[in-house]
Design an enzyme around this catalytic site. Structure first.
Site, PDB file in Angstrom:
ATOM      1  N   GLY A   1       1.149  -1.401  -0.015  1.00  0.00           N
ATOM      2  CA  GLY A   1      -0.063   0.161  -0.054  1.00  0.00           C
ATOM      3  C   GLY A   1       0.738   1.106  -0.226  1.00  0.00           C
ATOM      4  O   GLY A   1       2.101   1.184   0.256  1.00  0.00           O
TER       5      GLY A   1
ATOM      6  N   SER B   1      -4.454  -0.407   8.238  1.00  0.00           N
ATOM      7  CA  SER B   1      -3.860   1.027   8.837  1.00  0.00           C
ATOM      8  C   SER B   1      -5.187   1.545  10.013  1.00  0.00           C
ATOM      9  O   SER B   1      -6.308   1.377   9.639  1.00  0.00           O
ATOM     10  CB  SER B   1      -3.688   2.068   7.993  1.00  0.00           C
ATOM     11  OG  SER B   1      -3.408   3.377   8.423  1.00  0.00           O
TER      12      SER B   1
ATOM     13  N   TYR C   1      -6.231   8.299   1.253  1.00  0.00           N
ATOM     14  CA  TYR C   1      -5.564   7.132   2.121  1.00  0.00           C
ATOM     15  C   TYR C   1      -6.646   6.213   2.674  1.00  0.00           C
ATOM     16  O   TYR C   1      -6.773   4.989   2.719  1.00  0.00           O
ATOM     17  CB  TYR C   1      -4.387   7.234   2.653  1.00  0.00           C
ATOM     18  CG  TYR C   1      -3.710   6.155   3.524  1.00  0.00           C
ATOM     19  CD1 TYR C   1      -3.302   4.912   2.573  1.00  0.00           C
ATOM     20  CD2 TYR C   1      -3.519   6.085   4.686  1.00  0.00           C
ATOM     21  CE1 TYR C   1      -2.747   3.917   3.179  1.00  0.00           C
ATOM     22  CE2 TYR C   1      -2.569   5.017   5.276  1.00  0.00           C
ATOM     23  CZ  TYR C   1      -2.407   3.987   4.361  1.00  0.00           C
ATOM     24  OH  TYR C   1      -1.670   3.012   5.069  1.00  0.00           O
TER      25      TYR C   1
ATOM     26  N   LYS D   1      -8.858   2.441   2.585  1.00  0.00           N
ATOM     27  CA  LYS D   1      -8.450   1.469   3.748  1.00  0.00           C
ATOM     28  C   LYS D   1      -9.515   0.946   4.510  1.00  0.00           C
ATOM     29  O   LYS D   1      -9.906  -0.162   4.912  1.00  0.00           O
ATOM     30  CB  LYS D   1      -7.420   2.163   4.488  1.00  0.00           C
ATOM     31  CG  LYS D   1      -5.910   2.128   4.041  1.00  0.00           C
ATOM     32  CD  LYS D   1      -5.387   0.613   3.874  1.00  0.00           C
ATOM     33  CE  LYS D   1      -3.975   0.725   3.721  1.00  0.00           C
ATOM     34  NZ  LYS D   1      -3.171  -0.873   3.718  1.00  0.00           N
TER      35      LYS D   1
END
Length: 683
Positions: A517, A568, A581, A585
């Site tokens: 990632g 994450s 991001y 996720k």
């Protein structure tokens, strides 16, 4: 067979091993010459010796036998692999009427000059009872073709005349040593001994003489086979025109031979595939189920591959699913046959034995090749080597007569030899032995730490990374025969190729850590659409592509599997300007739960790791400096800005992945690794 003796190389050996003495230096040299030829020596088979004199730590000098030690490979042996054993007690033993294997080992160990040496060969007494300075022993395939016949004695006499003594079959140990010495005493002019269903010994006053005699005898056997052999097999006529590939069926076979230990738990095996024109001639014979099931060519092979293979039906490329069901049934029949074999032969005496796992170590697929199986890649490769040499050996035996190995009850004695049973009780197996793990982003901080930890715990690891060279470097550094592959997780074909590489190397995959990632920044309301789409390709759709390939393999294996995602803390606790991001996720977090929901029924466990502030490619030194400055704290304070006030490292994240992989009753979970962040805590 070429004679590989070279005067210059022999002299170099004397110079290299001069500290050990010339006798041992030359013994090491010719042992290596023999050991590097698979048609002579396979994985622990064969042994050599030299009689010489050495001085112990107290300065006393002894006549000794330096003989190959247990655990040493003849192809790579060094002088320490030929421990020195005092000759006097060995020679006294010949006067005994009987000596158990355990007592023989004790005698040999008690006679070592260096008590820290490896156990001397089980055939130490045979070497000692022969008077020659140098003694060589191999399991030459050409010799085995002659002795694996019903009239082996007559054939040996025909080929060698009086130059070779013939020793009827006796299992290795004290009785064989005495019998061989008696045969030699009847005709001390012989240049060697042929052991029925076992192999060949040659000897001489020099290392070269013993070696030359070995090669000469083997060449005579090979010449006889070449001059008198006929085509050994009649080809079958029902093979599919378009057979399936090893890539298509290896996961099926790997799953079929996995030993069920309980609900959802397995002892898994690694595959090693072999094929060649010679192998195809062997496996495509019309009478395969006759000659391939008679037994192995020499008893010591039972330790590696049991006594016979499992024979599977041919597999058409367009009908793998139907074939898979037949393959599983064939393995089930094999295990039933193996248990019956154990029970029948175990009942012949009162010795207490522990049954070995009943799974085959060789699988034959006509039209395709032979698969070797082992609990590790190394032992799978050994099975493959043995299968390849065994098939050639049977072909030679059939070419000059009829392959006639030892009966099952004799092979059983060595497979369940007390010394081998003792090894089982002391053998340690790592938790992930036999399993294959694939890690994407494997060359990065978290990926490399995860790959290393899984390899240390016994798994063979496929390190997949966009940077193929870096992946290969990590794979080499973590060991356990791991491999590195270049993989762009945003390219479906590249992902498929990475999983294919895992199947080619090990036969399948059991644990997949979808870790690759990258962080993308920008205020979500003004974010360029292309940036968000690029982030979704890497941080969501790539995970989906990896997971799809994992499930494809898991379905073929039918032994469950583990699917783990790096999601994450952004998936739980979004940060300003990190929406590009965090949003994909978050989707990946729910993707992990969807896989848990839909594939739990086939034993797949799917969970996620939620980590934060890990020094890696996502959080490099420059970003750490920038983020700490923006918050008005030191870099150390920023990296330990959690409830525990401790920095979290890639190793901690790797441990979380390992814990989830080994948590047999955990799925759809999220394991947080951030030192404590209440904002990111799940409710």
């Amino acid at each position: 067979m070429d004679n590989q003796w070279n005067d210059a190389a022999a002299q170099q050996a004397i110079e290299d091993y001069g500290h050990a003495g010339e006798d041992l230096a030359l013994r090491t040299y010719t042992t290596r010459l023999l050991g590097k030829v698979p048609q002579l020596v396979l994985h622990g088979g064969g042994n050599t010796s030299v009689k010489t004199r050495v001085t112990d730590l107290l300065g006393d000098e002894y006549d000794v036998l330096c003989v190959k030690g247990s655990g040493w490979d003849m192809a790579f042996i060094e002088p320490p692999g030929l421990p020195a054993v005092k000759m006097e007690p060995l020679l006294k033993a010949r006067a005994l009427d009987a000596l158990s294997d355990e007592a023989m080992v004790a005698l040999q160990r008690s006679s070592l000059i260096d008590p820290g040496s490896p156990n001397p060969s089980v055939e130490t007494l045979l070497h000692a009872f022969l008077p020659h300075k140098f003694v060589d022993h191999t399991h030459s395939t050409a010799i085995l073709a002659l002795v694996d016949q019903e009239s082996s004695r007559e054939l040996i006499d025909k080929v060698f005349g009086a130059r070779m003594g013939f020793v009827p079959y006796i299992p290795p140990g004290f009785e064989l040593a005495k019998a061989a010495a008696d045969v030699f005493d009847e005709n001390p002019q012989v240049e060697g001994l042929i052991l029925d269903k076992h192999g060949i010994f040659t000897f001489g006053d020099t290392a070269r003489q013993a070696y030359d005699r070995m090669i000469a005898a083997i060449n005579e056997a090979e010449a006889y086979i070449a001059e008198n052999g006929k085509p050994p097999f009649t080809p079958r006529t029902d093979l599919p025109a378009n057979p399936a590939s090893a890539l298509q069926i290896a996961p099926v076979l790997r799953g079929a031979v996995a030993e069920a230990l309980g609900e959802g738990c397995y002892n898994r095996f690694v595959c090693d595939f072999r094929t060649s024109p010679a192998i195809l001639d062997f496996i495509n014979g019309a009478d395969l189920e006759d000659y391939a099931l008679r037994g192995v060519t020499t008893p010591d092979l039972t330790i590696h591959v049991k006594n016979w293979p499992v024979i599977l039906p041919p597999c058409p490329a367009d009908d793998v699913e139907a074939w898979a069901e037949e393959a599983r049934k064939a393995v089930q029949r094999y295990t039933e046959m193996y248990r019956a074999y154990f029970e029948t032969n175990n009942a012949r005496d009162d010795i207490e034995r522990t049954i070995l796992d009943p799974m085959p170590r060789m699988a034959i697929v006509p039209g395709l090749g032979i698969f070797g199986f082992g609990r590790t890649a190394k032992t799978a490769s050994i099975s493959g080597d043995v299968a390849e040499v065994w098939s050639a050996n049977v072909a030679d035996a059939e070419a000059i007569g009829k392959f006639y190995p030892l009966p099952a009850e004799e092979l059983f004695k060595l497979e369940y030899w007390s010394l081998e049973q003792a090894k089982l009780k002391s053998r340690k197996v790592l938790p992930l032995t036999g399993q294959v793990a694939l890690v994407t982003g494997g060359a990065g901080g978290i990926g490399a730490a995860t790959a290393k930890l899984f390899a240390t715990t016994g798994a063979h690891v496929v390190v997949a990374d966009l940077d193929g060279d870096a992946a290969a470097k990590v794979a080499k550094s973590i060991g356990n025969q791991s491999i590195g592959v270049a993989c762009d997780v945003t390219d479906a074909q590249s992902v498929r190729a990475a999983f294919d590489a895992a199947v080619e190397a090990f036969g399948g995959v059991d644990i997949v850590i979808s870790n690759a990632g990258a962080a993308f920044q920008g205020e979500i309301g003004t974010l360029d659409d292309a940036v968000l789409r690029t982030s979704f390709e890497l941080n969501f759709f790539a995970h989906q592509s990896v997971a799809q390939n994992a499930v494809r393999i898991f379905k073929m294996q039918q032994t469950g599997g583990v699917l783990l995602f790096n999601t994450s803390k952004q998936a739980i606790n979004p940060g300003a300007n990190f929406g590009a991001y965090g949003v994909p996720k978050a989707a990946t977090l729910f993707l992990s739960r969807q896989y848990a929901l839909e594939y739990g029924k086939i034993g797949v466990r799917s969970s996620a790791v939620n980590a934060d502030r890990i020094r890696s490619g996502l959080l490099d030194d420059s970003m750490i400096a920038s983020r700490s400055k923006a918050r008005g704290v030191s870099e150390k304070e920023y990296m330990s800005g959690n409830l525990l006030k401790q920095e979290v490292t890639a190793d901690h994240v790797a441990k979380a992945f390992l814990d989830l992989a080994m948590a047999e009753r955990t799925t759809a979970g999220v394991l947080t690794v951030d030192g404590g962040n209440i904002e990111a805590a799940l409710r």
